[in-house]
Design an enzyme around this catalytic site. Sequence first.
Site, short mmCIF file in Angstrom:
data_model
loop_
_atom_site.label_atom_id
_atom_site.label_comp_id
_atom_site.label_asym_id
_atom_site.label_seq_id
_atom_site.Cartn_x
_atom_site.Cartn_y
_atom_site.Cartn_z
N LYS A 1 6.53 52.56 -36.17
CA LYS A 1 7.74 52.15 -35.44
C LYS A 1 8.72 51.59 -36.45
CE LYS A 1 8.72 51.92 -30.95
NZ LYS A 1 8.06 52.77 -29.95
N1 GLU Z 1 10.01 55.50 -28.77
C1 GLU Z 1 9.19 56.34 -27.95
C2 GLU Z 1 7.86 55.67 -27.68
O1 GLU Z 1 7.74 54.47 -27.73
C3 GLU Z 1 9.08 57.76 -28.49
C4 GLU Z 1 8.43 57.89 -29.81
C5 GLU Z 1 8.49 59.31 -30.40
O2 GLU Z 1 8.93 60.20 -29.73
O3 GLU Z 1 8.06 59.43 -31.54
O4 GLU Z 1 6.90 56.29 -27.34
#
Ligand code: GLU
Length: 424
Positions: A113
Amino acid sequence: MSKAIVSTLYDSDVFKMACRQFDKAADAISLPEAIRDRTKYPRRCLAVSLPVKRDDGSVTVFEGYRVQHNLSTGPAKGGIRFHEHVTLGEVGALAMWMSWKCSLVGLPYGGAKGGVIVDPSKLSETELEHLSRRYMQEMVNFIGPHTDVPAPDVGTNEKIMGWMMDTYSNHVGHISPAIVTGKPIAIGGSQGRREATGAGVAYLVKKYLADMKIPLSKTTVAIQGFGNVGSETALALANYGAKIIAISDYTGAFYNAKGIDLARALKYVRYQKVLRDFDGAEPITNEQLLELKCTVLVPAALERVITDKNAAKLKCRVLAEAANGPTTNAADKIIDARGDIELIPDVLCNSGGVIVSYFEWLQNLSNFYWSRDEVLTKLFGILDKAKDSVDAQQKKFQFSRRLAALTLGIQRVADAKAARGLFP
Ligand code: GLU
């Protein structure tokens, strides 16, 4: 017995919450001590300063992070959050949840993240572009299409992913669409990615309601958060025939027993940017929204909104966690003990987003593009399988649904680490 010697780098309530969830799951499946700590803690992180030239000629330095929790099961994967309350600890927790989520639904990815401490609504479009490009510039040597693939999260969107993809591509000297997902269609984005998270949430809600024999025509829904995930969930559930009786964002919550006109709310947000003073429903407080009598409550905003203060007061039948980490561990215990709420845990509930991100990445790597129907059919197929495996795990071990989902996700990461050795 070995124990990790760790710093307070990630120290925060939300990171502690993710760690406690891990400990509980690891105990439940008797995960060997030798594998625990290296499965639990993030592998590495990068903190960066981001000087951005403002429209008035001044320069503001923002701080940004990327945490790669796990790379043992594939390239790390996860969104980038632009929010004024981002902390390294929060990003660490979110990265950890990405690992279990990708693993649970069987994607060949690890977890990561990113985040920047910024309120994006206070930046002009040009400033936002400079910040996004600068963030990517600082990440160039840390990420890659086979190392770590970012995507949108709270406060970021397609346009930002486009700028980031362009920055990376210019750096490496050729177009590299697979560096981020959630891009505009014109530069390699996937059909169906924008609505994927909400479509997945709605599909799972529909399946659990069917298990409970509650018809969609008799279903009322309250949704906290009207960004990409909240609004797409609302639209998809309304399409299935449910009545959306409450919506909210950080500027206000709104209730209409007859059902909210979503087209009107979306149009309002397109022009006003936020729901503040929306006139298609009665204003209520955010606390009232969470405690409304409804069939389905969907927290689709930030972490830790269902707490020990309101968990006993929830009046929903289904709690669909479209946000990551919306329920504290104390609240989880209360909901478990009540036994009258079907909880669809975040790592399953909102996995539609990263599943379609995976499809986007596959399309970019193969340069072969799929139709929206193909994307959605494949998405629902993966969600069916994930739901079945969670329900089977729940039954087999008498676990809560959250514990079932987390144990499945954690086990696969731990198995990969055990098979590979100490380095990954
Ligand atoms: N931010 C989204 C999540 O928390 C998508 C992450 C992604 O598509 O890599 O799952």
